[in-house]
Write an enzyme that holds these catalytic residues in place. Structure first.
Site, mmCIF file in Angstrom:
data_model
loop_
_atom_site.group_PDB
_atom_site.id
_atom_site.type_symbol
_atom_site.label_atom_id
_atom_site.label_comp_id
_atom_site.label_asym_id
_atom_site.label_seq_id
_atom_site.Cartn_x
_atom_site.Cartn_y
_atom_site.Cartn_z
ATOM 1 N N GLN A 295 0.847 -1.201 0.000
ATOM 2 C CA GLN A 295 0.000 0.000 0.000
ATOM 3 C C GLN A 295 0.879 1.246 0.000
ATOM 4 O O GLN A 295 1.770 1.388 0.845
ATOM 5 C CB GLN A 295 -0.904 0.005 1.237
ATOM 6 C CG GLN A 295 -1.929 1.131 1.187
ATOM 7 C CD GLN A 295 -2.851 1.146 2.389
ATOM 8 O OE1 GLN A 295 -2.411 1.247 3.526
ATOM 9 N NE2 GLN A 295 -4.141 1.057 2.146
ATOM 10 N N TYR A 364 -5.964 10.740 4.587
ATOM 11 C CA TYR A 364 -4.633 10.982 4.041
ATOM 12 C C TYR A 364 -4.680 11.790 2.742
ATOM 13 O O TYR A 364 -5.750 12.161 2.256
ATOM 14 C CB TYR A 364 -3.895 9.646 3.875
ATOM 15 C CG TYR A 364 -3.812 8.879 5.187
ATOM 16 C CD1 TYR A 364 -3.337 9.500 6.347
ATOM 17 C CD2 TYR A 364 -4.237 7.559 5.284
ATOM 18 C CE1 TYR A 364 -3.271 8.820 7.560
ATOM 19 C CE2 TYR A 364 -4.166 6.868 6.495
ATOM 20 C CZ TYR A 364 -3.689 7.508 7.629
ATOM 21 O OH TYR A 364 -3.637 6.832 8.825
ATOM 22 N N ARG A 412 -7.632 1.575 -2.143
ATOM 23 C CA ARG A 412 -8.609 1.612 -1.038
ATOM 24 C C ARG A 412 -9.362 2.919 -1.164
ATOM 25 O O ARG A 412 -8.751 4.000 -1.184
ATOM 26 C CB ARG A 412 -7.893 1.518 0.307
ATOM 27 C CG ARG A 412 -8.766 1.936 1.469
ATOM 28 C CD ARG A 412 -8.283 1.393 2.797
ATOM 29 N NE ARG A 412 -8.703 0.009 2.947
ATOM 30 C CZ ARG A 412 -8.546 -0.709 4.060
ATOM 31 N NH1 ARG A 412 -7.964 -0.177 5.107
ATOM 32 N NH2 ARG A 412 -8.968 -1.956 4.123
ATOM 33 N N CYS A 534 -11.482 -11.069 17.950
ATOM 34 C CA CYS A 534 -11.258 -9.624 18.058
ATOM 35 C C CYS A 534 -12.504 -9.032 18.704
ATOM 36 O O CYS A 534 -13.613 -9.248 18.225
ATOM 37 C CB CYS A 534 -11.033 -8.986 16.690
ATOM 38 S SG CYS A 534 -11.045 -7.180 16.795
#
Ligand SMILES: Cc1cc2nc3c(=O)[nH]c(=O)nc-3n(C[C@H](O)[C@H](O)[C@H](O)COP(=O)(O)O)c2cc1C
Ligand code: SF4
Length: 819
Positions: A295, A364, A412, A534
């Site tokens: 990525q 970002y 993404r 999780c």
């Protein structure tokens, strides 16, 4: 605020902004201080000159000890309710009972109270089917410990002819795709039957994936070196996941340019010097089969100036919440960043990555460019949709030029950036179509973290499963390239449903793989109940600024894969773990795996300790999956669970209780009206103790969740937090969500508050230097924290906040390897 200067007495004192483990080295307020605020009074209480008001474990009601009738050994018996295998009756269990009588039967899902008890006491079934006896003999080995109970054996025990013979062309293809990792043809076919949609191979950008399960990119916060180079620890972390049968590994965000550096030890691909170590990483991953992509990342306006050495860059000078105003990028800056992305992709290709992925998510740089809320430029890189897409599309072109036209590029993207006027779902669909036209290989659909994220993002405890599946479905409806869905897939069952229903082509697992790298292999084998779950607590994000490395509160082996695992104990010992919070349970698990004879004493709290209490908070119920996991696992390891037992019988005792609740002394308030938060959640404080109007004091998530619990129970609750923000020790998403849930229950919050005194239930508080009154209140609930246990034994204190617990769990696992 309390100051934290040096104390002549050298003793610790409490700072109200911190959990009690933040020891102060204080002075002005040392024992002899006569200051009347409860913060300073609290400090005074730490010195021996003051009266101790601790409420230790002794405050908890103890069950009467009974002696063992079965063996007449006279030992104290566990008086926890337990059931016979038929689920009826209360069969007391004795610590002296033979191991063979205590083999478990973990249930397939969260057990009911009666089945939990049964798990502690049931006997193994006789070997009545072919193969069962042989499997049952495996119960003492570590590797097979997950298979020791008859319940899970039933999942495996299938006549292979029934499945092998089923052989559709599809299944045979799947079987071939699984080839290397499969133990036998029978288990491969079984996996394909169990998860037929997920185990179907798929081609993505020319890469043939053996299945549709993908590792989501996750920054490892300190596993790489300080200069961003991959290393042995980093490789070991990825290797553990690569060998787990995933179809594709997506390596974490790698910074393409120093100006985008967003955390210490940020993995780097900004220079050719990075290529050799990245190449070693790729070789390590590929040894286990899956293709691997990298990525590409630039932090943009949330990059950290102290790390990058430059003011953050963004399309427009608009600050993200909690960040300074970034520099608007010039055309020259844009050219430089296009080149940086292109060169980074070239390096990725040279290192052997099978493709790269653009990070157009979170908050970002690339997301800032495409979001109308973050890009208000009026030049050719803004103005309209075409302008805002120009920067990422130029990057795609440059990657093609430098890494080759056929080199796969994925992205993404987001279904929402949680900004008013930003990216919404229909805008996200437009972005997806444009990226498909540009020739991208795949799209992964996530969400951003804009200002509305706390209100709208479901990526939190209690948020549900497969939470962005509808985003993926909407994108999939407008493109033909493969689409991946991410967001709270913590079981293959939910992922299977998402693929089978056509909402997505692939599923990306993130935190589920931090919690258990073997999620896929275990589930494909039908051993779902052995997966470390999780629970969404966000402790894996903790320690980012200290570069501690990613890890998990329920699985401290994560991030430490490069270390040798626990070895069999040279001399088995009798180990008592007093306290059944996660640190104690992890210690018990490792010690038992090493061959020690382990007993866990719940010691006044329900099994699971503070995590079990946390599961009682509305919205946080799912954390009970953590205690359920330990209950199943310890049962297979034959760890005894008792209420309490004398330490003299053991060779080693570990104190894993939270410690003594920190209670403030408030002039004008009777100590009886100051109730420890854990007593409230443990049900030890009745209505008559609490009254109707309750003040909850404490700086952290313990106080916030206690306040929410009380508000949901119909109390009129005010949360008094010493810090500028309530719940300041918690991850922002969890603190924010809890605050919203609390407000929805009518709760009030007063921050920067110091309580000085009270008159007739009305508190005299100081807020930002001004005195004011709050109340009246019928009682004060102190949810400040605990003084750690300070007995002669080993200590691994239970903690409420997930990151604090994670640190204790690491300590516990290390201790368990030594004893
Ligand atoms: C420790 C951690 C680090 C992450 N780092 C990245 C990253 O580098 N790039 C990225 O796109 N997403 C990153 N994410 C987000 C995950 O990829 C994923 O989208 C998110 O956690 C939701 O999926 P989950 O519910 O399965 O965890 C990170 C998540 C975690 C927990
Ligand atoms: S630390 Fe919490 S959120 Fe992170 S992987 Fe572990 S259980 Fe999940």
């Amino acid at each position: 605020m309390t100051d934290r200067s040096d104390a002549p007495c050298g003793r610790a004192r409490w700072s109200p902004r911190r959990q009690p483990s933040a020891w102060c080295t204080a002075s002005a307020t040392c024992p002899t201080s006569s200051a009347s605020s409860w913060a300073t009074t609290r400090r005074a209480r730490r010195c021996s000159t003051t009266r101790s008001t601790r409420t230790g474990a002794s405050t908890s009601p103890k069950r009467p000890r009974r002696s063992c009738r079965a063996t007449s050994c006279g030992r104290a018996m566990c008086s926890r309710p337990s059931t016979t295998p038929t689920g009826r009756g209360r069969t007391p269990s004795c610590p002296a009972t033979s191991v063979a009588e205590r083999t478990c039967s973990p249930g397939p899902t969260r057990p009911t109270p009666s089945s939990r008890s049964a798990a502690r006491t049931c006997r193994p079934r006789p070997a009545s089917r072919p193969g069962r006896a042989a499997r049952s003999t495996a119960v003492t080995t570590e590797a097979s410990s997950t298979r020791c109970c008859w319940a899970s054996l039933c999942c495996h025990w299938r006549p292979s002819s029934a499945t092998v013979g089923a052989g559709s062309a599809d299944r045979q293809r799947t079987a071939r795709a699984h080839g290397a990792q499969a133990e036998s043809g029978a288990s491969v076919i079984t996996a394909a039957e169990r998860y037929p949609a997920l185990t179907r191979p798929i081609t993505v950008g020319g890469l043939v994936l053996r299945n549709r399960m993908v590792m989501s990119p996750m920054t490892t916060y300190g596993l790489p070196d300080a200069d961003g180079s991959s290393n042995e620890r980093h490789r070991a972390y990825y290797e553990a996941r690569a060998r787990s049968g995933l179809g594709l590994i997506r390596v974490e965000s790698a910074m393409v340019h120093l100006s985008g550096k967003s955390w210490p030890h940020h993995l780097a691909v900004d220079d050719d010097r990075c290529i050799p170590e990245l190449a070693r990483l790729v070789r390590t991953i590929k040894r286990h089969g899956p293709p691997v992509v990298l990525q590409l990342h630039h932090g943009g306006r949330v990059a950290v100036e102290a790390l990058s050495g430059t003011r953050p860059l963004a399309p427009s000078p608009l600050a993200a919440s909690g960040h300074s105003v970034p520099m608007e990028m010039t055309l020259q800056d844009i050219e430089e960043m296009v080149e940086a992305f292109g060169q980074a992709a070239r390096r990725a290709r040279e290192a052997g990555f099978d493709g790269v992925e653009l990070h157009i998510g979170t908050a970002y740089l690339l997301l800032s460019f495409i979001s109308p809320a973050q890009n208000i430029r009026q030049d050719e890189y803004g103005r309209d949709f075409a302008g805002r897409m120009r920067f990422p599309l130029r990057i795609v072109d440059r990657i093609r030029e430098l890494a080759g036209r056929e080199y796969p590029i994925g992205a993404r993207i987001v279904g929402s950036d949680y900004h008013d006027g930003g990216v919404d779902l229909s805008y996200g669909q437009q972005v997806a179509r444009r990226l498909e036209t540009a020739g991208l290989a795949y799209l992964d659909v996530s969400a951003g973290i804009g200002p509305n994220a706390i209100r709208d993002s479901p990526l939190t405890i209690g948020g549900g499963q497969g939470v962005f599946a509808d985003f993926a479905a909407a994108v999939k409806s407008v493109v033909t390239i493969p689409v991946m869905s991410v967001g709270r897939y913590y079981s293959l069952a939910t992922a299977e449903e998402a693929v089978a229903s056509g909402k997505t082509d692939l599923v990306a697992f993130a935190r589920a793989l931090i919690a258990d790298p073997e999620l896929v292999t275990k589930s494909l084998r039908g051993e779902e109940t052995t997966v470390v779950p999780c629970i969404g607590c966000q402790a894996c994000h903790g320690g980012m600024t200290q570069a501690l490395g990613v890890s998990c509160v329920l699985n401290p082996a994560t991030g430490h894969e490069h270390e040798a695992g626990p070895r069999a104990a040279a001399e088995p010992r009798r180990v008592l773990v007093r306290g059944s919070g996660v640190p104690g349970l992890e210690l018990a698990r490792v010690a038992a795996r090493r061959g020690h004879d382990v007993t866990v004493a719940a010691a006044g709290l329900p099994f699971g300790g503070l995590l079990a209490l946390r599961a009682r908070v509305p919205g946080a119920e799912e954390v009970a999956r953590g205690t359920d996991y330990f209950e199943r696992t310890l049962a297979t390891l034959r760890v005894r669970i008792v209420d309490d037992v004398p330490a003299e019988r053991f060779d080693v005792t570990v104190d894993a209780r939270p410690g003594s609740p920190i209670l403030p002394e408030i002039p004008g308030v009777s100590p009886a009206k100051i109730i420890p938060g854990e007593h409230v959640l443990a049900g030890r404080a009745g209505n008559e103790d609490l009254g109707e109007r309750v003040a909850v004091v404490g700086p952290g998530i313990f106080a916030g969740e206690t306040a929410l619990y009380l508000a949901a129970a119909g109390k009129d609750v005010t949360l008094l937090a010493a810090g500028e923000q309530p719940m300041e020790d918690a991850h922002g998403l969890i603190a924010g969500t809890t605050a919203l849930r609390f407000a929805a229950q009518g709760g009030r919050v007063i921050t920067s508050a110091t309580v000085h005194a009270a008159t007739d239930g009305v508190l005299d508080i100081e807020v930002g230097g001004e005195h004011r009154q709050a109340g009246p209140f019928d009682c004060i609930v102190a949810a400040i924290g605990w003084d750690p246990p300070d007995g002669p034994e080993y200590v691994v204190a239970d903690a409420w906040d997930a990151f604090a617990a994670r640190l204790q769990v690491l300590k516990a696992t290390r201790l368990a390897r030594k004893i």
